[in-house]
Every structure is written in structure tokens, then in C-alpha cells.
Motif scaffolding. Structure first.
Motif, PDB file in Angstrom:
ATOM      1  N   ALA A   1     -25.678  32.564   0.602  1.00 50.93           N
ATOM      2  CA  ALA A   1     -24.754  32.619   1.685  1.00 50.93           C
ATOM      3  C   ALA A   1     -25.063  31.252   2.430  1.00 50.93           C
ATOM      4  N   LYS A   2     -26.291  30.968   2.768  1.00 53.33           N
ATOM      5  CA  LYS A   2     -26.652  29.814   3.663  1.00 53.33           C
ATOM      6  C   LYS A   2     -26.035  28.613   2.738  1.00 53.33           C
ATOM      7  N   ASP A   3     -26.407  28.566   1.525  1.00 50.67           N
ATOM      8  CA  ASP A   3     -26.043  27.490   0.813  1.00 50.67           C
ATOM      9  C   ASP A   3     -24.784  27.293   0.655  1.00 50.67           C
ATOM     10  N   GLN A   4     -23.878  28.198   0.598  1.00 48.93           N
ATOM     11  CA  GLN A   4     -22.380  28.078   0.512  1.00 48.93           C
ATOM     12  C   GLN A   4     -21.829  27.856   2.093  1.00 48.93           C
ATOM     13  N   ALA A   5     -22.421  28.290   2.902  1.00 53.24           N
ATOM     14  CA  ALA A   5     -21.948  28.073   4.260  1.00 53.24           C
ATOM     15  C   ALA A   5     -22.408  26.272   4.451  1.00 53.24           C
ATOM     16  N   VAL A   6     -23.441  26.081   4.347  1.00 56.20           N
ATOM     17  CA  VAL A   6     -23.821  24.566   4.439  1.00 56.20           C
ATOM     18  C   VAL A   6     -22.733  23.675   3.510  1.00 56.20           C
ATOM     19  N   LYS A   7     -22.588  24.010   2.294  1.00 54.03           N
ATOM     20  CA  LYS A   7     -21.775  23.455   1.362  1.00 54.03           C
ATOM     21  C   LYS A   7     -20.214  23.251   2.078  1.00 54.03           C
ATOM     22  N   GLN A   8     -19.799  24.492   2.404  1.00 52.53           N
ATOM     23  CA  GLN A   8     -18.499  24.678   3.286  1.00 52.53           C
ATOM     24  C   GLN A   8     -18.499  23.653   4.434  1.00 52.53           C
ATOM     25  N   LEU A   9     -19.565  23.696   5.182  1.00 57.66           N
ATOM     26  CA  LEU A   9     -19.883  23.065   6.338  1.00 57.66           C
ATOM     27  C   LEU A   9     -19.773  21.569   6.028  1.00 57.66           C
TER      28      LEU A   9
ATOM     29  N   GLU B   1     -18.380  20.140   3.472  1.00 58.59           N
ATOM     30  CA  GLU B   1     -17.143  19.646   3.036  1.00 58.59           C
ATOM     31  C   GLU B   1     -16.222  19.742   4.182  1.00 58.59           C
ATOM     32  N   GLU B   2     -16.281  20.441   5.172  1.00 52.12           N
ATOM     33  CA  GLU B   2     -15.504  20.448   6.491  1.00 52.12           C
ATOM     34  C   GLU B   2     -15.972  19.157   7.180  1.00 52.12           C
ATOM     35  N   VAL B   3     -17.104  18.780   7.342  1.00 48.50           N
ATOM     36  CA  VAL B   3     -17.777  17.819   8.054  1.00 48.50           C
ATOM     37  C   VAL B   3     -17.026  16.564   7.220  1.00 48.50           C
ATOM     38  N   GLY B   4     -17.347  16.585   6.116  1.00 49.56           N
ATOM     39  CA  GLY B   4     -16.859  15.147   5.162  1.00 49.56           C
ATOM     40  C   GLY B   4     -15.154  15.031   5.575  1.00 49.56           C
ATOM     41  N   LEU B   5     -14.359  16.120   5.297  1.00 47.88           N
ATOM     42  CA  LEU B   5     -13.107  15.970   5.711  1.00 47.88           C
ATOM     43  C   LEU B   5     -12.801  15.403   7.010  1.00 47.88           C
ATOM     44  N   LEU B   6     -13.524  16.126   7.981  1.00 45.42           N
ATOM     45  CA  LEU B   6     -13.324  15.505   9.343  1.00 45.42           C
ATOM     46  C   LEU B   6     -13.833  14.177   9.513  1.00 45.42           C
ATOM     47  N   SER B   7     -14.875  13.931   8.949  1.00 46.16           N
ATOM     48  CA  SER B   7     -15.366  12.445   8.978  1.00 46.16           C
ATOM     49  C   SER B   7     -14.572  11.514   8.474  1.00 46.16           C
TER      50      SER B   7
END
Length: 188
Positions: free
Chosen positions: A139-147, A149-155
């Protein structure tokens, strides 16, 4: 009783009335009286011997035999009772020993089952703990991955706004991959 003692007792019983008459000599009188008395005595003696003493002696002998048989039977019954008591006592001792063995076996089995249950419970707890840790890590890995991706998208969006242009999807994907690789490298 013997026949002689019975005869003596009978003679004294017959002589009792003569002696009671007061004459000190029981043989006082005529010879005919003595013969008559002796004849009466012999007749009474023969009649008593055949009709009374025989049945009396037979009855006494039968009674003595019955008492002896009863005593022997009582003694045999007593021996049998002692033998039965001893056998029952042995059976009771055997039953008590068997009951003790069964109780000891049950205690031993209960201890084994308890130890197995503790071991199984501990094993299940360890497996559950491992599974929970694995689930948390996933769950942590998936959350970090999702985070990421979102940070990358926002960036990318922020960078696009800063640069006043829009990035192409290929540029965006490359930027996200680079960010994930940097995160994984920093994590290890």
C-alpha cells in the motif's frame, strides 16, 4: 453319649423309687423279687435300646453330622468370601491403576494439545504479521507511486505554466519516469 452311660442313667432312674422308700439296701427282699426286677430291667433295657436309644443316638449322630457339615460349609463360604474379597481388591487396585494411567495420559495429551495450539497460534500470528507488513509495504509503495505520478503531473503542469507551453505526453512520461527513478534511488 455311649450306650453304657445311657444304661447306667436308666438303672438309676428305675432304682430311684426303691431308694426313696427308705431302705438303704436296694437288694433287700426275696430272690423272686430280685429276678423279677432283673427281668423287668432287662426288658426295659432291651426296649429302650431298640426303640429309644437307637433313634436318639441316630438323631444325635445326624445332628452332629449336620453341625459338622454346616461348619465345613461355613468355613468354605468364609474361604470363598476371602478369595472373592481378594479378587475384588485386586480388580479395584487394577481399576485404580488404570484410572491413574488414563488421567496421566489425558494430562499429557492436554499438555501436548496446548503446546500445539500455542505453536499454531504463534505461527498464525507470525504469518498474519508478515502478511500485514507486506500489505502495508504494498500500500505504501502504491501510494508513493501514485503520489510520484501526481507530483510529476503537477510538476509538469507547473513547469508548463512556467514555460508557457504545454508538454507533450512523451515528455511528461519521461519526466514521470525520471522522477520515479530518482525516488527509488533515494529510497534505497
Amino acid at each position: 453319649m455311649t450306650q453304657l452311660s445311657l444304661a447306667t442313667d436308666s438303672l438309676w432312674a428305675l432304682a430311684g423309687p426303691v431308694l426313696a422308700a427308705g431302705d438303704a439296701n436296694p437288694f433287700a427282699g426275696t430272690i423272686y423279687q430280685a429276678i423279677a426286677a432283673a427281668t423287668v430291667f432287662l426288658v426295659v433295657f432291651v426296649v429302650l435300646k431298640t426303640k429309644a436309644w437307637g433313634p436318639i443316638l441316630k438323631g444325635l449322630q445326624d445332628r452332629e453330622n449336620k453341625i459338622k457339615d454346616d461348619l465345613e460349609a461355613a468355613e468354605r463360604a468364609n474361604k470363598d468370601a476371602h478369595a472373592n474379597l481378594k479378587a475384588y481388591q485386586e480388580q479395584l487396585n487394577d481399576a485404580q491403576a488404570e484410572a491413574k494411567r488414563i488421567i496421566d495420559q489425558a494430562k499429557s495429551d492436554a499438555a501436548k494439545v496446548g503446546a500445539q495450539m500455542r505453536e499454531q497460534t504463534q505461527s498464525e500470528i507470525t504469518m498474519m504479521r508478515t502478511q500485514v507488513q507486506r500489505d502495508i509495504q504494498n500500500a505504501k509503495d502504491q501510494a508513493v507511486k501514485q503520489l510520484v505520478e501526481e507530483v510529476g503531473l503537477l510538476s509538469t503542469q507547473i513547469a508548463g505554466k512556467i514555460l508557457k507551453r504545454e508538454l507533450r505526453p512523451e515528455d511528461q512520461a519521461a519526466l514521470v519516469r525520471d522522477s520515479i527513478e530518482q525516488y527509488n534511488a533515494a529510497k534505497n
